[in-house]
Design a protein around this motif. Sequence first.
Motif, PDB file in Angstrom:
ATOM      1  N   PRO A 225     -12.534  31.067 -49.791  1.00  0.00           N
ATOM      2  CA  PRO A 225     -13.354  32.246 -49.361  1.00  0.00           C
ATOM      3  C   PRO A 225     -13.000  32.484 -47.991  1.00  0.00           C
ATOM      4  O   PRO A 225     -12.473  31.853 -47.319  1.00  0.00           O
ATOM      5  CB  PRO A 225     -14.854  31.526 -49.403  1.00  0.00           C
ATOM      6  CG  PRO A 225     -14.528  29.969 -49.026  1.00  0.00           C
ATOM      7  CD  PRO A 225     -13.326  29.774 -49.865  1.00  0.00           C
ATOM      8  N   ILE A 226     -13.565  33.758 -47.486  1.00  0.00           N
ATOM      9  CA  ILE A 226     -13.280  34.376 -46.220  1.00  0.00           C
ATOM     10  C   ILE A 226     -14.592  34.378 -45.552  1.00  0.00           C
ATOM     11  O   ILE A 226     -15.690  35.035 -46.013  1.00  0.00           O
ATOM     12  CB  ILE A 226     -12.990  35.741 -46.042  1.00  0.00           C
ATOM     13  CG1 ILE A 226     -11.576  35.971 -47.179  1.00  0.00           C
ATOM     14  CG2 ILE A 226     -12.793  36.409 -44.752  1.00  0.00           C
ATOM     15  CD1 ILE A 226     -11.159  37.503 -47.149  1.00  0.00           C
ATOM     16  N   PRO A 227     -14.886  33.592 -44.419  1.00  0.00           N
ATOM     17  CA  PRO A 227     -16.083  33.374 -43.888  1.00  0.00           C
ATOM     18  C   PRO A 227     -16.535  34.562 -43.133  1.00  0.00           C
ATOM     19  O   PRO A 227     -15.581  35.163 -42.358  1.00  0.00           O
ATOM     20  CB  PRO A 227     -16.012  32.147 -43.029  1.00  0.00           C
ATOM     21  CG  PRO A 227     -14.760  31.400 -43.105  1.00  0.00           C
ATOM     22  CD  PRO A 227     -13.747  32.395 -44.125  1.00  0.00           C
ATOM     23  N   ASP A 228     -17.678  35.000 -43.097  1.00  0.00           N
ATOM     24  CA  ASP A 228     -17.844  36.343 -42.360  1.00  0.00           C
ATOM     25  C   ASP A 228     -17.144  37.558 -42.841  1.00  0.00           C
ATOM     26  O   ASP A 228     -16.514  38.159 -42.024  1.00  0.00           O
ATOM     27  CB  ASP A 228     -17.918  36.201 -40.964  1.00  0.00           C
ATOM     28  CG  ASP A 228     -18.759  37.253 -40.264  1.00  0.00           C
ATOM     29  OD1 ASP A 228     -19.303  38.079 -40.828  1.00  0.00           O
ATOM     30  OD2 ASP A 228     -18.466  37.780 -39.248  1.00  0.00           O
ATOM     31  N   GLY A 229     -16.889  37.390 -44.224  1.00  0.00           N
ATOM     32  CA  GLY A 229     -16.006  38.318 -44.545  1.00  0.00           C
ATOM     33  C   GLY A 229     -16.451  39.854 -44.960  1.00  0.00           C
ATOM     34  O   GLY A 229     -17.681  39.888 -44.857  1.00  0.00           O
ATOM     35  N   ALA A 230     -15.517  40.743 -45.207  1.00  0.00           N
ATOM     36  CA  ALA A 230     -16.040  42.124 -45.489  1.00  0.00           C
ATOM     37  C   ALA A 230     -14.847  42.520 -46.505  1.00  0.00           C
ATOM     38  O   ALA A 230     -13.592  42.373 -46.418  1.00  0.00           O
ATOM     39  CB  ALA A 230     -16.129  42.897 -44.220  1.00  0.00           C
ATOM     40  N   VAL A 231     -15.197  43.838 -46.962  1.00  0.00           N
ATOM     41  CA  VAL A 231     -14.474  44.779 -47.929  1.00  0.00           C
ATOM     42  C   VAL A 231     -14.838  46.076 -47.448  1.00  0.00           C
ATOM     43  O   VAL A 231     -16.071  46.432 -47.471  1.00  0.00           O
ATOM     44  CB  VAL A 231     -14.811  44.300 -49.389  1.00  0.00           C
ATOM     45  CG1 VAL A 231     -14.079  45.390 -50.364  1.00  0.00           C
ATOM     46  CG2 VAL A 231     -14.573  42.888 -49.837  1.00  0.00           C
ATOM     47  N   VAL A 232     -14.018  46.672 -47.308  1.00  0.00           N
ATOM     48  CA  VAL A 232     -14.001  48.193 -46.892  1.00  0.00           C
ATOM     49  C   VAL A 232     -13.782  49.174 -48.264  1.00  0.00           C
ATOM     50  O   VAL A 232     -12.762  48.992 -48.806  1.00  0.00           O
ATOM     51  CB  VAL A 232     -13.060  48.646 -45.925  1.00  0.00           C
ATOM     52  CG1 VAL A 232     -13.126  50.177 -45.652  1.00  0.00           C
ATOM     53  CG2 VAL A 232     -13.195  47.751 -44.653  1.00  0.00           C
ATOM     54  N   VAL A 233     -14.588  50.090 -48.732  1.00  0.00           N
ATOM     55  CA  VAL A 233     -14.471  50.805 -49.673  1.00  0.00           C
ATOM     56  C   VAL A 233     -14.412  52.173 -49.238  1.00  0.00           C
ATOM     57  O   VAL A 233     -15.252  52.612 -48.314  1.00  0.00           O
ATOM     58  CB  VAL A 233     -15.775  50.755 -50.453  1.00  0.00           C
ATOM     59  CG1 VAL A 233     -15.865  51.568 -51.525  1.00  0.00           C
ATOM     60  CG2 VAL A 233     -16.108  49.268 -51.102  1.00  0.00           C
ATOM     61  N   ALA A 234     -13.244  52.795 -49.826  1.00  0.00           N
ATOM     62  CA  ALA A 234     -13.114  54.282 -49.285  1.00  0.00           C
ATOM     63  C   ALA A 234     -13.186  54.872 -50.712  1.00  0.00           C
ATOM     64  O   ALA A 234     -12.045  54.675 -51.611  1.00  0.00           O
ATOM     65  CB  ALA A 234     -11.942  54.482 -48.827  1.00  0.00           C
TER      66      ALA A 234
END
Length: 149
Positions: free
Chosen positions: A19-28
């Motif tokens: 897992p990526i702690p404090d993760g994020a995915v950018v959607v465009a």
Amino acid sequence: METIHTAGEVRLDWEGGEPIPDGAVVVAGDRVAAVGTFAEVRERFPRARVRRWPGVLGPALVHRGPVPDAPTPRERVHAVLKLGAVAVLEEYADLPGLRAAAGRTDVVVVASAAPPVVREAGRADLAVFAEDGVCVATVCAGRLVHRRH
């Protein structure tokens, strides 16, 4: 406009990847533009809208059983979205009305399915699950289509 979906933990797959702690995915649009920690993606996309979610953010699921019963095909498809799935197996989407409703909402009908993953340039299909396993939000082809209140 880009949207950053962030949670305390992001998973690129549900098969045991780190897992990526404090993760994020950018959607465009309907695609994933970037994946990383919130700090990393916020730096790259400073003007993006931010949606913070409680729970674990990862790839949306493939619904592998019968589509839930509901009065209309549209409501049946929405029931699938509420479970964190954006794809259904072909064998369970055998009625024309159900396939049409799936198509209108970008839910994919597939003959078989590999385990879902989040990857850059891939279709932006995401789901957020609370600690109790309940779906908090579903993003289908970049659009927020379900949010638990």
